[in-house]
Design a protein around this motif. Structure first.
Motif, PDB file in Angstrom:
ATOM      1  N   UNK A 115      20.895  36.939  36.544  1.00  0.00           N
ATOM      2  CA  UNK A 115      20.609  35.978  37.608  1.00  0.00           C
ATOM      3  C   UNK A 115      21.544  36.016  38.669  1.00  0.00           C
ATOM      4  N   UNK A 116      21.369  35.550  39.879  1.00  0.00           N
ATOM      5  CA  UNK A 116      22.331  35.601  41.000  1.00  0.00           C
ATOM      6  C   UNK A 116      23.490  35.153  40.819  1.00  0.00           C
ATOM      7  N   UNK A 117      23.943  34.170  40.234  1.00  0.00           N
ATOM      8  CA  UNK A 117      25.340  33.670  39.716  1.00  0.00           C
ATOM      9  C   UNK A 117      25.997  34.530  38.727  1.00  0.00           C
ATOM     10  N   UNK A 118      25.114  34.978  37.912  1.00  0.00           N
ATOM     11  CA  UNK A 118      25.849  36.098  36.963  1.00  0.00           C
ATOM     12  C   UNK A 118      25.962  37.418  37.526  1.00  0.00           C
ATOM     13  N   UNK A 119      25.094  37.948  38.204  1.00  0.00           N
ATOM     14  CA  UNK A 119      25.187  39.142  39.025  1.00  0.00           C
ATOM     15  C   UNK A 119      26.733  39.020  39.932  1.00  0.00           C
ATOM     16  N   UNK A 120      26.682  37.872  40.863  1.00  0.00           N
ATOM     17  CA  UNK A 120      27.697  37.770  41.656  1.00  0.00           C
ATOM     18  C   UNK A 120      28.992  37.889  40.663  1.00  0.00           C
ATOM     19  N   UNK A 121      29.135  37.093  39.841  1.00  0.00           N
ATOM     20  CA  UNK A 121      30.483  37.144  39.132  1.00  0.00           C
ATOM     21  C   UNK A 121      30.782  38.355  38.446  1.00  0.00           C
ATOM     22  N   UNK A 122      29.826  39.169  37.802  1.00  0.00           N
ATOM     23  CA  UNK A 122      29.938  40.659  37.318  1.00  0.00           C
ATOM     24  C   UNK A 122      30.368  41.239  38.511  1.00  0.00           C
ATOM     25  N   UNK A 123      29.487  41.476  39.653  1.00  0.00           N
ATOM     26  CA  UNK A 123      30.155  42.268  40.734  1.00  0.00           C
ATOM     27  C   UNK A 123      31.637  42.234  41.427  1.00  0.00           C
ATOM     28  N   UNK A 124      31.742  40.672  41.415  1.00  0.00           N
ATOM     29  CA  UNK A 124      33.062  40.287  41.868  1.00  0.00           C
ATOM     30  C   UNK A 124      34.319  40.586  41.384  1.00  0.00           C
ATOM     31  N   UNK A 125      33.900  40.705  39.659  1.00  0.00           N
ATOM     32  CA  UNK A 125      34.983  41.047  38.921  1.00  0.00           C
ATOM     33  C   UNK A 125      35.194  42.525  38.944  1.00  0.00           C
ATOM     34  N   UNK A 126      34.266  43.260  39.067  1.00  0.00           N
ATOM     35  CA  UNK A 126      34.268  44.714  39.106  1.00  0.00           C
ATOM     36  C   UNK A 126      34.822  45.302  40.488  1.00  0.00           C
ATOM     37  N   UNK A 127      34.871  44.415  41.654  1.00  0.00           N
ATOM     38  CA  UNK A 127      35.368  44.894  42.597  1.00  0.00           C
ATOM     39  C   UNK A 127      36.818  44.915  42.602  1.00  0.00           C
ATOM     40  N   UNK A 128      37.503  44.005  41.740  1.00  0.00           N
ATOM     41  CA  UNK A 128      38.905  44.112  41.618  1.00  0.00           C
ATOM     42  C   UNK A 128      39.340  45.189  40.869  1.00  0.00           C
ATOM     43  N   UNK A 129      39.796  45.989  41.547  1.00  0.00           N
ATOM     44  CA  UNK A 129      40.138  47.402  40.993  1.00  0.00           C
ATOM     45  C   UNK A 129      41.681  47.236  40.386  1.00  0.00           C
ATOM     46  N   UNK A 130      41.629  48.057  39.297  1.00  0.00           N
ATOM     47  CA  UNK A 130      42.928  47.883  38.425  1.00  0.00           C
ATOM     48  C   UNK A 130      44.056  48.446  38.976  1.00  0.00           C
ATOM     49  N   UNK A 131      44.922  47.666  39.531  1.00  0.00           N
ATOM     50  CA  UNK A 131      46.226  47.884  40.187  1.00  0.00           C
ATOM     51  C   UNK A 131      47.076  48.782  39.262  1.00  0.00           C
ATOM     52  N   UNK A 132      47.174  48.280  37.995  1.00  0.00           N
ATOM     53  CA  UNK A 132      47.945  49.271  37.180  1.00  0.00           C
ATOM     54  C   UNK A 132      47.463  50.635  37.103  1.00  0.00           C
ATOM     55  N   UNK A 133      46.226  51.099  36.855  1.00  0.00           N
ATOM     56  CA  UNK A 133      45.898  52.544  36.706  1.00  0.00           C
ATOM     57  C   UNK A 133      46.082  53.265  38.068  1.00  0.00           C
ATOM     58  N   UNK A 134      45.671  52.688  39.126  1.00  0.00           N
ATOM     59  CA  UNK A 134      45.776  53.387  40.523  1.00  0.00           C
ATOM     60  C   UNK A 134      47.340  53.432  40.761  1.00  0.00           C
ATOM     61  N   UNK A 135      48.024  52.647  40.715  1.00  0.00           N
ATOM     62  CA  UNK A 135      49.626  52.890  40.888  1.00  0.00           C
ATOM     63  C   UNK A 135      50.155  53.464  40.163  1.00  0.00           C
ATOM     64  N   UNK A 136      49.794  53.906  38.743  1.00  0.00           N
ATOM     65  CA  UNK A 136      50.306  54.718  37.778  1.00  0.00           C
ATOM     66  C   UNK A 136      49.954  56.146  38.428  1.00  0.00           C
ATOM     67  N   UNK A 137      48.549  56.287  38.730  1.00  0.00           N
ATOM     68  CA  UNK A 137      48.078  57.812  39.045  1.00  0.00           C
ATOM     69  C   UNK A 137      48.888  58.043  40.294  1.00  0.00           C
ATOM     70  N   UNK A 138      48.959  57.196  41.320  1.00  0.00           N
ATOM     71  CA  UNK A 138      49.522  57.454  42.567  1.00  0.00           C
ATOM     72  C   UNK A 138      51.104  57.679  42.284  1.00  0.00           C
ATOM     73  N   UNK A 139      51.695  56.997  41.526  1.00  0.00           N
ATOM     74  CA  UNK A 139      53.096  57.268  41.292  1.00  0.00           C
ATOM     75  C   UNK A 139      53.422  58.545  40.751  1.00  0.00           C
ATOM     76  N   UNK A 140      52.481  59.107  39.684  1.00  0.00           N
ATOM     77  CA  UNK A 140      52.676  60.220  39.009  1.00  0.00           C
ATOM     78  C   UNK A 140      52.575  61.415  39.946  1.00  0.00           C
ATOM     79  N   UNK A 141      51.597  61.191  41.113  1.00  0.00           N
ATOM     80  CA  UNK A 141      51.601  62.107  41.985  1.00  0.00           C
ATOM     81  C   UNK A 141      52.365  62.079  43.230  1.00  0.00           C
TER      82      UNK A 141
END
Length: 625
Positions: A115-141
């Motif tokens: 449904x629209x509310x469930x799809x929106x919540x699922x999409x909005x949560x997936x939009x929030x990128x993992x800060x930990x993973x991105x920052x760790x990979x950027x830091x290693x490089x």
């Protein structure tokens, strides 16, 4: 009587540390990165692997402090003026990317029948990128401080801010009965603003005086405790105000970025940050419920790539619209196409509010976790399959028909220093290099450096090697230097050949190849350093100079013996021992003559190549310097 530690708790701590110690070096050795190693370790020892842990959520909640501390360290590098300069990227680039990704991901959810509310919540949560993973990979490089890294950090900061209105939106959409004891929304907003204002006031007026007092006490452990207090206190204050703990830590770091204690605080926090961030990744790996994946494998197997591809396509489109290069856009896509840790918070809040049920929460959580697990592999595949963007040749001139008296190949630190003597005497020089950024940088200081690979015969001809009186090989690549020596010795015998050597073994090889002069890149600086160390401990200057000269002489004599015996394997230096004997009473070896190259001398009044000073062996004392 002191209470004994719970053996079970200690055993779990040992299991966590042991899994990380085994998995991370193994995965890094395989080129898969430390993040995937932590995730795999968590999956193996978690409740859905070996079952050593039954409640990964408690570990995950505690380990989120690693993300908090990471953002605090990032904040220390972000001075307020610099953060202000990123405002357009944070609120412009961040808003554009997040808005477009939310629409696309909501569409993916609708396509899967939600449904629209469930799809929106699922999409909005997936939009929030993992800060930990991105920052760790950027830091290693080492990319955090680069422009492409700063753009990603800006987007991550905006996403951390976004969790607050998303949680408010979940409360607005709630189907659960209203809690009569909950404060009105206006009051909640006021608490959040008051918390933010309190943190800013404390950061501006209290933190620096606090650290000055603690520094005067000269108690290192108290400084460490104060650093932890600042990070955790700021995080708790923001959480009490209904805001993000990570955002509170970041703001605390920004407020301390101008402090004279910034580097000390960062050093105190770093060990805790590294351990807790690794623990966070382990806990994420533990939380992957394999039973849920097995029961809904068709949905999850389709949803994970669909969500990552939809989000990645939007990220790439936004990056290209804002004139990022193809390589930078793909890199950002690979790094940020996953869901993140804040999705777990949003999905749990949505389940509590009755917007999604427990099964949907489990499926969405599994999708996010799998996307986080796949991210290091996606980054690795992207870097291997996609060719790097060619560097811009703007302002760089290719070498052609040069006629300098001296040809300098390589204009790094070594070449820059050696060229100063020639330029001071107004010697006509031609300089070539293959480092485009260095060539462009040198131009700003008035140096004319041409683009050219000295290992190619045609480039050497174009560089004027055929008429040069001397060729100076100043590059730090041993194989290329040997190639240039071979070409120059065969095709340009009229030019004196001076070569920067890598180590003693390389020097012996160069002498046997007939170069006119070679010097190991660290020997003279190391001998001078040792002489300075003698003076620093009170040895008279003349005695220190005499000892340094003796080191040079002994090294030259041993070098001569190695040349005479054709021994290129000796790598143990002659050591001057304080035995009371005169260091000058050392048996002198048989003199040697370096191989001579035919051709005109650089200085007709100077020594010939066969004279004692023609080949300068002085370079280091071992083959591994």
């Amino acid at each position: 009587m002191a209470a004994e530690a719970d053996p079970g708790t200690l055993l779990k701590a040992v299991a966590l540390l042991g899994a990380a110690v085994v998995a991370v070096p193994l995965f890094r050795k395989l080129g898969l990165g430390s993040v995937l190693g932590y995730l795999a370790a968590g999956l193996v020892i978690g409740p859905f692997g070996l079952g050593w842990f039954s409640n990964p959520q408690s570990i995950l909640h505690f380990a989120e402090l690693g993300v908090v501390m990471f953002l605090f360290v990032v904040g220390l590098e972000m001075r307020p003026s610099h953060l202000w300069s990123l405002r357009r990227q944070i609120f412009g680039l961040g808003a554009l990317q997040i808005g477009l990704c939310t629409l696309a991901l909501t569409g993916v959810g609708l396509a899967f029948g939600f449904s629209l509310p469930v799809a929106f919540i699922g999409g909005a949560g997936f939009v929030l990128t993992s800060t930990a993973i991105v920052m760790q990979l950027l830091g290693e490089r080492g990319d955090i401080a680069l422009p492409r890294g700063q753009r990603m950090v800006s987007i991550l900061l905006f996403e951390d801010l976004l969790i607050v209105p998303l949680l408010a939106l979940v409360a607005f959409m709630s189907h659960a009965p209203v809690d009569p004891d909950a404060p009105p929304r206006l009051v909640s907003f006021g608490i959040a603003v008051a918390s933010l204002a309190g943190l800013i006031v404390a950061g501006l007026y209290l933190l620096n005086p606090l650290f000055r007092i603690l520094a005067a006490a000269k108690a290192r452990e108290v400084m460490t405790a104060a650093a932890l207090l600042v990070v955790l206190g700021a995080s708790v204050l923001m959480e009490m105000g209904g805001l993000s703990m990570a955002m509170g830590a970041f703001l605390a770091g920004v407020l301390l970025s101008e402090s004279t204690f910034r580097h000390q605080i960062e050093a105190d926090i770093e060990p805790f940050r590294g351990i807790l961030l690794g623990l966070f990744f382990v806990a994420v790996g533990m939380s992957l419920d394999l039973a849920v994946v097995r029961e809904n494998w068709q949905l999850i197997a389709l949803a994970v790539p669909a969500m990552m591809l939809a989000k990645g396509a939007c990220i790439y489109l936004v990056a290209r619209l804002l004139r990022s290069s193809h390589g930078d856009a793909l890199d950002r896509t690979a790094l940020m196409a996953q869901g993140g840790e804040f999705a777990f918070v949003l999905y749990s809040a949505a389940e509590t509010a009755g917007i999604i049920d427990g099964e949907v929460n489990d499926n969405l959580t599994a999708i996010v976790v799998l996307s986080m697990v796949l991210t290091p592999l996606v980054v690795l595949a992207t870097r291997r399959l996609v060719p790097k963007d060619k560097p811009s040749l703007e302002g760089v001139e290719a070498v052609a028909d040069q006629t300098g008296s001296v040809l300098i190949i390589g204009f790094g630190r070594f070449g820059q220093v050696m060229s100063q003597s020639l330029l001071a005497r107004d010697v006509d020089v031609t300089i070539i290099d293959t480092d485009i950024e260095m060539i462009q940088s040198a131009a700003t200081f008035g140096f004319k450096v041409y683009y050219g690979d000295g290992g190619r015969l045609d480039v050497l001809h174009a560089s004027g090697a055929g008429t040069a009186r001397a060729i100076a090989v100043c590059i730090d690549n041993r194989a290329t230097a040997d190639r240039i020596v071979e070409l120059a010795g065969h095709h340009f015998p009229q030019a004196k050949l001076l070569v920067r050597s890598f180590d003693r073994e390389h020097s012996l090889k160069l002498v046997n190849a007939g170069v006119d002069f070679q010097i190991r890149e660290t020997f003279e600086s190391a001998v001078s350093f040792g002489e300075a160390a003698l003076r620093a401990i009170g040895v008279p200057e003349d005695e220190a100079a005499q000892i340094a000269g003796q080191v040079r002489r002994l090294d030259a004599e041993r070098f001569g013996l190695e040349i005479a015996s054709n021994d290129t394997s000796a790598g143990i230096p002659l050591i001057l021992k304080n035995t009371g004997a005169d260091p000058g009473n050392v048996p002198k070896p048989t003199p040697f003559t370096a191989p001579r190259r035919e051709g005109r001398r650089l200085d007709e009044d100077g020594p010939d190549a066969g004279d004692a000073g023609a080949t300068a062996p002085g370079a280091g004392s071992s083959a591994t310097e």
